[in-house]
Design an enzyme around this catalytic site. Sequence first.
Site, mmCIF file in Angstrom:
data_model
loop_
_atom_site.group_PDB
_atom_site.id
_atom_site.type_symbol
_atom_site.label_atom_id
_atom_site.label_comp_id
_atom_site.label_asym_id
_atom_site.label_seq_id
_atom_site.Cartn_x
_atom_site.Cartn_y
_atom_site.Cartn_z
ATOM 1 N N TYR A 1 0.700 -1.140 0.070
ATOM 2 C CA TYR A 1 0.011 -0.138 0.057
ATOM 3 C C TYR A 1 0.964 1.132 0.174
ATOM 4 O O TYR A 1 1.862 1.234 0.654
ATOM 5 C CB TYR A 1 -0.869 0.072 1.376
ATOM 6 C CG TYR A 1 -1.526 1.365 1.341
ATOM 7 C CD1 TYR A 1 -3.014 1.433 0.791
ATOM 8 C CD2 TYR A 1 -1.050 2.505 1.991
ATOM 9 C CE1 TYR A 1 -3.477 2.725 1.023
ATOM 10 C CE2 TYR A 1 -1.660 3.630 2.321
ATOM 11 C CZ TYR A 1 -2.941 3.695 1.863
ATOM 12 O OH TYR A 1 -3.797 4.874 1.795
ATOM 13 N N GLU B 1 -3.786 7.335 -3.637
ATOM 14 C CA GLU B 1 -3.851 6.229 -2.767
ATOM 15 C C GLU B 1 -3.510 5.083 -4.031
ATOM 16 O O GLU B 1 -4.359 4.921 -5.100
ATOM 17 C CB GLU B 1 -5.022 5.719 -2.168
ATOM 18 C CG GLU B 1 -5.053 4.845 -1.286
ATOM 19 C CD GLU B 1 -6.353 4.638 -0.623
ATOM 20 O OE1 GLU B 1 -6.382 4.719 0.787
ATOM 21 O OE2 GLU B 1 -7.440 4.627 -1.084
#
Length: 386
Positions: A108, A196
């Site tokens: 991530y 993101e």
Amino acid sequence: MKIHEYQAKDILRKYGVAIPRGKVAFTPEEVRSIAEELGGRVVIKAQVHAGGRGKAGGVRLAKSAEEAEKIAREMIGMKLVTHQTGPEGKIVRKVLVEEALDIERELYAGIVLDRSAERLVFMASAEGGVEIEEVAARSPEKILKEYIDPAIGLAPFQARKLAYGLGLSGDAVKHATKFFLGLYNAYVGVDASLAEINPLVVTRDGQVLALDAKINLDDNGLFRHADLAQLRDLDEEDPLEVEASKYHLNYIRLDGNVGCMVNGAGLAMATMDIIKLHGGNPANFLDVGGGASAETVANGFRILLSDKNVKAVLINIFGGIVRCDRVAQGVIEASKTVGVNVPVVVRLQGTNAEEGAKLLRESGLDLIVAEDLSDAAKKAVEAASV
């Protein structure tokens, strides 16, 4: 402003961020053509403004161009329901067709503004493919953070520190460092409010790519990016929110039945809170602005009444820059023009509040004038429950 995954990846590509090969398609025939171009084995991803697509059937693997076309026929036009869309779901009008990758690890990476630190923060985690909120709640120590000095930007040593912190080694460190620096440059370059990458994948040959990408653009920066403003997809937005934006109104639709029209975001939040305190549920957030004119009030009023869930309206105006008598005149004009079929409670406070209240009482319209905010909220909640 939200944009689609394929649009976010187009932006990232321009800043040297590695992404899988792929194209957006609007028809099953286009999907087949793109799949053939990519070698047959592809991933087909529904393009909607919502997360959780995979669990809802909006991300599927095809082993051939023929299978890709078959999946596209099922996916394009379907109503995709995820935990973010609500039960009403979203219609899939386009899909992203990408090459299938040989994935070794899912990570991530994300950038957001930390208002408490007054700096951008670059976050990374080895827990990729999972909602970052879940990781933060379950294992906050697994989220790596690097705060960015606005005068310097993300430094190469910070990017390398994140790469090593994720347990990368060899060429993967080099690729991840380049990826992180490119992601930061993209974030700043387009005036983003959120970037993101989840998951950020490492392939078996050491490549680091954005398997998924989410970028939200700061509306206040769009005047510098006319090309990016054109990425707005009105089909993905609530029709009333789209209508409100035409008049520069800050409107967000909620699931209650008490419509709120307030001038000032802080006062709007307080109004929603006091409605909840009295046992009601706000149907929306509507800030008409500190300098609201009679015309602005009329447009806001019309949009409020367009929501069929609204059973009562609470207008809460503090007359600082704007005079209360002008607001009252706007409410009266809007009521006569639009036609009101639900109770309307009005609370005016500030400049010319008494004059405004007098106009409302003498208007001949069935308007409820409240003495203070608590009284207004109580009357609005009671009216909505009848």
